[in-house]
Design an enzyme around this catalytic site. Structure first.
Site, PDB file in Angstrom:
ATOM      1  N   GLU A  60      26.097  24.607  -2.497  1.00 17.53           N
ATOM      2  CA  GLU A  60      25.459  23.368  -2.833  1.00 17.53           C
ATOM      3  C   GLU A  60      23.928  23.266  -2.692  1.00 17.53           C
ATOM      4  O   GLU A  60      22.960  22.701  -3.129  1.00 17.53           O
ATOM      5  CB  GLU A  60      26.099  22.104  -2.426  1.00 17.53           C
ATOM      6  CG  GLU A  60      25.878  21.995  -0.909  1.00 17.53           C
ATOM      7  CD  GLU A  60      26.464  22.556   0.027  1.00 17.53           C
ATOM      8  OE1 GLU A  60      27.314  23.512  -0.322  1.00 17.53           O
ATOM      9  OE2 GLU A  60      26.358  22.347   1.315  1.00 17.53           O
ATOM     10  N   CYS A  91      31.364  25.449   4.903  1.00 12.22           N
ATOM     11  CA  CYS A  91      30.661  25.558   6.203  1.00 12.22           C
ATOM     12  C   CYS A  91      31.587  24.469   7.216  1.00 12.22           C
ATOM     13  O   CYS A  91      32.811  24.561   7.412  1.00 12.22           O
ATOM     14  CB  CYS A  91      29.291  25.375   6.160  1.00 12.22           C
ATOM     15  SG  CYS A  91      28.338  25.827   7.499  1.00 12.22           S
ATOM     16  N   HIS A 137      26.864  27.788   1.893  1.00 11.48           N
ATOM     17  CA  HIS A 137      26.552  26.472   1.152  1.00 11.48           C
ATOM     18  C   HIS A 137      26.068  26.683  -0.239  1.00 11.48           C
ATOM     19  O   HIS A 137      25.011  26.755  -0.741  1.00 11.48           O
ATOM     20  CB  HIS A 137      25.526  25.818   2.032  1.00 11.48           C
ATOM     21  CG  HIS A 137      25.559  25.346   3.258  1.00 11.48           C
ATOM     22  ND1 HIS A 137      26.106  24.064   3.387  1.00 11.48           N
ATOM     23  CD2 HIS A 137      25.519  26.118   4.447  1.00 11.48           C
ATOM     24  CE1 HIS A 137      26.175  23.900   4.947  1.00 11.48           C
ATOM     25  NE2 HIS A 137      25.924  25.110   5.231  1.00 11.48           N
TER      26      HIS A 137
HETATM   27  N1  GLN Z   1      28.000  24.463  13.192  1.00 10.42           N
HETATM   28  C1  GLN Z   1      28.386  23.438  12.284  1.00 10.42           C
HETATM   29  C2  GLN Z   1      29.722  23.002  12.985  1.00 10.42           C
HETATM   30  O1  GLN Z   1      30.174  23.577  13.684  1.00 10.42           O
HETATM   31  C3  GLN Z   1      28.527  23.960  10.856  1.00 10.42           C
HETATM   32  C4  GLN Z   1      27.083  24.025  10.380  1.00 10.42           C
HETATM   33  C5  GLN Z   1      27.235  23.708   8.777  1.00 10.42           C
HETATM   34  O2  GLN Z   1      28.178  23.087   8.165  1.00 10.42           O
HETATM   35  N2  GLN Z   1      26.046  23.988   8.143  1.00 10.42           N
HETATM   36  O3  GLN Z   1      30.039  21.980  12.259  1.00 10.42           O
END
Ligand code: GLN
Length: 202
Positions: free
Chosen positions: A183, A82, A181
């Site tokens: 995790e 992410c 994710h």
């Molecule tokens: N929207 C977040 C960002 O731009 C990422 C979101 C996440 O890691 N769950 O960093």
């Protein structure tokens, strides 16, 4: 006997503890990366989810950004989930103007890409190199990969809905990234895949 590699989790902000738990479940020893000197102690690094603008700002302040860039360049295996995917992207869209990345994966990533339709959702993702049922993808204000360079391997795409076909998992040599994710699931398969990459690289 299989080896127990030491893998670092960048511990600036975000889902650090969850990655440590899954790394240990996948047969690695995990430590936190807080200082540049920690990088020399590990054979791989996970960049967790969180807020990529915050993580990148603090990484610069803490003197970690340049050493992480060098490590990625030198072939140290890294996995970004992410926000971590955003950090590994050579190019980002909808980032903050001053937002820096570690880079290393020849891709363009759009921040908060799914957010226009829906903030968070779950969906099964078929992942190349990972056997069994589709992987339970948990997406939270997630990015997607808008464009990849010729050397980048697509590991997974969204299989249904408005975002069908969007790339959400990639590999570029020793670097992998997922929009979702793992995790936050009990499923260790992505972490096992990464631990195996680290063993092969060692
Ligand atoms: N929207 C977040 C960002 O731009 C990422 C979101 C996440 O890691 N769950 O960093």
């Amino acid at each position: 006997m299989t080896s127990t590699p030491v893998i670092g989790v960048l511990a600036i902000q975000g889902a650090v503890r969850e990655h440590v738990q899954l790394l240990e479940a996948a047969g690695a020893a995990a430590i936190h990366i807080r200082h540049a000197s920690d990088i020399a102690r590990v054979s791989g690094i996970i960049l967790p989810g969180g807020e990529s603008t915050t993580i990148s700002k603090l990484a610069v302040i803490d003197g970690l950004m340049e050493p992480l860039r060098q490590a990625a360049k030198s072939g140290l295996p890294m996995y970004g989930s992410c926000a971590g995917m955003i950090l590994l992207a050579d190019r980002i869209l909808d980032g903050r103007p001053d937002q820096e990345t570690i880079g290393g994966i020849d891709m363009t990533v759009r921040r908060n890409a799914f957010g226009r339709q829906v903030d968070s959702f779950e969906g099964g993702i078929d992942l190349a190199g990972i056997e069994g049922d589709p992987f339970p993808g948990i997406f939270i204000r997630a990015p997607w990969v808008e464009e990849i360079g010729p050397g980048v391997q697509v590991l997974g795409r969204v299989s249904s809905g408005d975002a069908e076909g969007r790339i959400v998992a990639v590999r570029d040599r020793s670097l992998i990234a997922t929009s979702f994710h793992p995790e936050l699931t009990g499923d260790t398969r992505v972490h096992q895949y990464f631990v195996e990459m680290v063993r092969q690289a060692a």
